[in-house]
Design a protein around this motif. Sequence first.
Motif, short mmCIF file in Angstrom:
data_model
loop_
_atom_site.label_atom_id
_atom_site.label_comp_id
_atom_site.label_asym_id
_atom_site.label_seq_id
_atom_site.Cartn_x
_atom_site.Cartn_y
_atom_site.Cartn_z
N GLY A 108 0.85 -1.19 0.00
CA GLY A 108 0.00 0.00 0.00
C GLY A 108 0.88 1.23 0.00
N SER A 109 0.23 2.39 0.10
CA SER A 109 1.01 3.63 0.13
C SER A 109 0.40 4.56 1.18
N PRO A 110 1.22 5.13 2.07
CA PRO A 110 2.67 5.02 2.10
C PRO A 110 3.13 3.60 2.45
N PRO A 111 4.34 3.24 2.05
CA PRO A 111 4.82 1.89 2.36
C PRO A 111 5.14 1.75 3.84
N PHE A 112 5.16 0.52 4.31
CA PHE A 112 5.62 0.28 5.67
C PHE A 112 7.09 0.66 5.78
N ARG A 113 7.50 1.05 6.99
CA ARG A 113 8.85 1.57 7.22
C ARG A 113 9.70 0.58 8.01
N ASP A 114 10.83 1.06 8.48
CA ASP A 114 11.73 0.23 9.28
C ASP A 114 11.20 0.11 10.71
N ARG A 115 11.79 -0.82 11.45
CA ARG A 115 11.39 -1.02 12.85
C ARG A 115 11.56 0.25 13.66
N GLU A 116 12.59 1.02 13.39
CA GLU A 116 12.81 2.28 14.11
C GLU A 116 11.65 3.25 13.88
N ASP A 117 11.13 3.28 12.68
CA ASP A 117 9.99 4.14 12.37
C ASP A 117 8.73 3.68 13.11
N VAL A 118 8.52 2.36 13.14
CA VAL A 118 7.36 1.82 13.85
C VAL A 118 7.42 2.18 15.33
N GLU A 119 8.59 2.04 15.94
CA GLU A 119 8.73 2.38 17.35
C GLU A 119 8.51 3.87 17.58
N ALA A 120 8.98 4.71 16.67
CA ALA A 120 8.76 6.15 16.78
C ALA A 120 7.27 6.48 16.68
N LEU A 121 6.58 5.79 15.79
CA LEU A 121 5.15 6.02 15.62
C LEU A 121 4.37 5.57 16.85
N ARG A 122 4.75 4.44 17.40
CA ARG A 122 4.09 3.96 18.63
C ARG A 122 4.31 4.94 19.78
N HIS A 123 5.52 5.46 19.87
CA HIS A 123 5.80 6.44 20.92
C HIS A 123 4.96 7.70 20.71
N ALA A 124 4.86 8.16 19.46
CA ALA A 124 4.06 9.34 19.16
C ALA A 124 2.60 9.11 19.53
N LEU A 125 2.09 7.91 19.28
CA LEU A 125 0.72 7.59 19.64
C LEU A 125 0.53 7.66 21.15
N SER A 126 1.43 7.07 21.89
CA SER A 126 1.31 7.05 23.35
C SER A 126 1.45 8.44 23.94
N GLU A 127 2.17 9.34 23.26
CA GLU A 127 2.38 10.70 23.75
C GLU A 127 1.30 11.68 23.28
N GLY A 128 0.34 11.21 22.54
CA GLY A 128 -0.75 12.07 22.09
C GLY A 128 -0.43 12.93 20.88
N LEU A 129 0.62 12.58 20.12
CA LEU A 129 0.99 13.37 18.95
C LEU A 129 0.17 13.01 17.71
N ILE A 130 -0.51 11.87 17.75
CA ILE A 130 -1.36 11.46 16.63
C ILE A 130 -2.80 11.86 16.96
N THR A 131 -3.46 12.53 16.02
CA THR A 131 -4.81 13.03 16.26
C THR A 131 -5.87 11.98 16.04
N ILE A 132 -5.73 11.22 14.95
CA ILE A 132 -6.78 10.31 14.51
C ILE A 132 -6.16 8.98 14.07
N MET A 133 -6.84 7.90 14.42
CA MET A 133 -6.49 6.59 13.91
C MET A 133 -7.57 6.19 12.90
N ALA A 134 -7.18 6.01 11.66
CA ALA A 134 -8.09 5.61 10.59
C ALA A 134 -7.60 4.30 9.99
N THR A 135 -8.36 3.72 9.07
CA THR A 135 -7.95 2.42 8.53
C THR A 135 -7.33 2.51 7.15
#
Length: 444
Positions: free
Chosen positions: A277-304
Motif C-alpha cells: 500500500g502507500s505510504p509503504p511500511f517503514r523500518d522497525r525504528e519508524d514503527v517504534e517512533a510512531l508507537r511512541h508518538a501515539l502514546s504521547e498524544g501526537l497522533i490526532t486520529i487513527m483511521a484504517t
Amino acid sequence: MFDLLITGGTLINANGQKRADIGIRNGRIAALLAPGETAMARSFVDASGMQLLPGLVDAHAHLREPGLTQKEDFESGTRAAALGGVTTILDMPTDDPWTATAAQLSQKMARAAGRLNVDVGFQAVVSKNDEALDELLSLSPVSLELFTADVPEEFRFDSLDVVTEMLRRLAKAAPVIGISPGDQSILEASAGRDGKGISAFLEGRPPLAEAGGIARAVLAAAETGARVHVRQINSKRGIEVWQRLRDLADVSVETTPQNLFFTADDYAGQAGADLKGSPPFRDREDVEALRHALSEGLITIMATDHAPHARAEKSATYPAFADIPGGMPGLQTLLFVMLDLVAEKLIDLSALVRLCAYNPARRFGLGRSKGSIAVGCDADILVVDLNRSTSIFNADQATRAGYTPFDGRRTVGYLTDVFLRGERIVRNGALLLPNRGQIVRHVA
C-alpha cells in the motif's frame, strides 16, 4: 419513557469513564442516569460488567463505489464496518470516476441510499478545474481532498505554490481539507532509475517525501488559515517534522493500525502483495517512533485507509512491485487491534475513543451527533466485553477482498452488540438489521 435503557455498563468517552445507564429516545441519547436509577423504558439491555464505547468513526476508507465494485461496494464495506463496530465511515473520493463535481457526488449519494449498514459521509476531491466548487460544497461533503503525488495530473497539486493557492481559495468556504503528504519529484526521479522490486518501490516514497509533504501542508495552512488534515503519517522523520511545526496552524494528522504492526521487511514474505500500500511500511525504528508518538498524544486520529482489492487483482503477476494494487481491508478489525494496543498499555480506553471516534467526528463536522456517549448525540454504542477475546480470521471477513492482514491474531476484547441510533444492528458477530445506515453531512 425511553425507547431503550442500557444498564450496568461503564461509559468510555474521550475525557474519561464513568458508570451510568443510558436512556435512548428517537435514536438519540436522551439521558445519562445514575447506575440503577429507576426509569421506564419499552426495552432494556443489561450491560453489566461491559464497557460502553461510542461507535467508531473511520475518517479514511475507500468503499470503491461507483466503478470499482469488484473490489468492494456500499453493502459489503458497510457490513464489514458494522461487524467491527465502525458505525460511521468517511468515504474517500478515489472511485471511478473520482468524486470531483456536484453531479458526481449527488450520483454517489443516490447509489448509496438504502444500501448502507452504517452511516457514511462522503469526501470529495479537489481538481485543477474548480469552477463549480461552490456547487460541490453546497452538498456538504465532510472534507475536500487535495493530493500532491502519485495521482492523475488533473488532481495533482505538486508544489508548495499550487497547494498554497488552492488552500487560499478553500480556507473560508470549505470544511477540513485532507492532504496526502507525498512528493512527486522524488517519485518521478526514482521511477527513472533501474529496479522493479520492493526496494525501488520504497525508494520512490521515502520518509523524506513524507516529511517534506507534512512541512508543506503545515506551512500552507499557516499561510492561508485553512483547516488541514494530513493523511497517513508513518515515519520517524515525518513525526519529527510534525512535532516541530504542529503549533503553526490548524492541522491534524492520522495514521493507521497496520503502520504500528508491520515493517517493510514483511513485504518479502508470502503476503507481500496483500500488504502493499502507500505510504509503504517503514523500518522497525519508524514503527517504534510512531508507537511512541501515539502514546504521547501526537497522533490526532487513527483511521484504517480501508482499501480492498479483489483477490485476483492482488494475486496477479505485475512487471514491478509498485504496480501491485495498493491497499488492504481494515474496517472490520479496527476496534480489535486498537484494543490490543490498550492491552499493551500503549494507550488507554479513553485514548482509543479519542483517536477512533471523538476526534474524527469533531474534525470532520460530525461532532454534534457522533463520537461521544452524551445527551443529544446519536445512540451509536458498542458493548465490549474485556473478559473475552476475539480471533481474527480471513474466513470471517465481510469485505469482498476476503482477507485481513491480521489473519490469525487473537485480540483482547469481544464486541457483543452494536447499536446504530438506538437499534441493535449487530449481536455476537451477526448483522441483525441491515440497511439501517444513513448519509451524514458536514455541519459547520
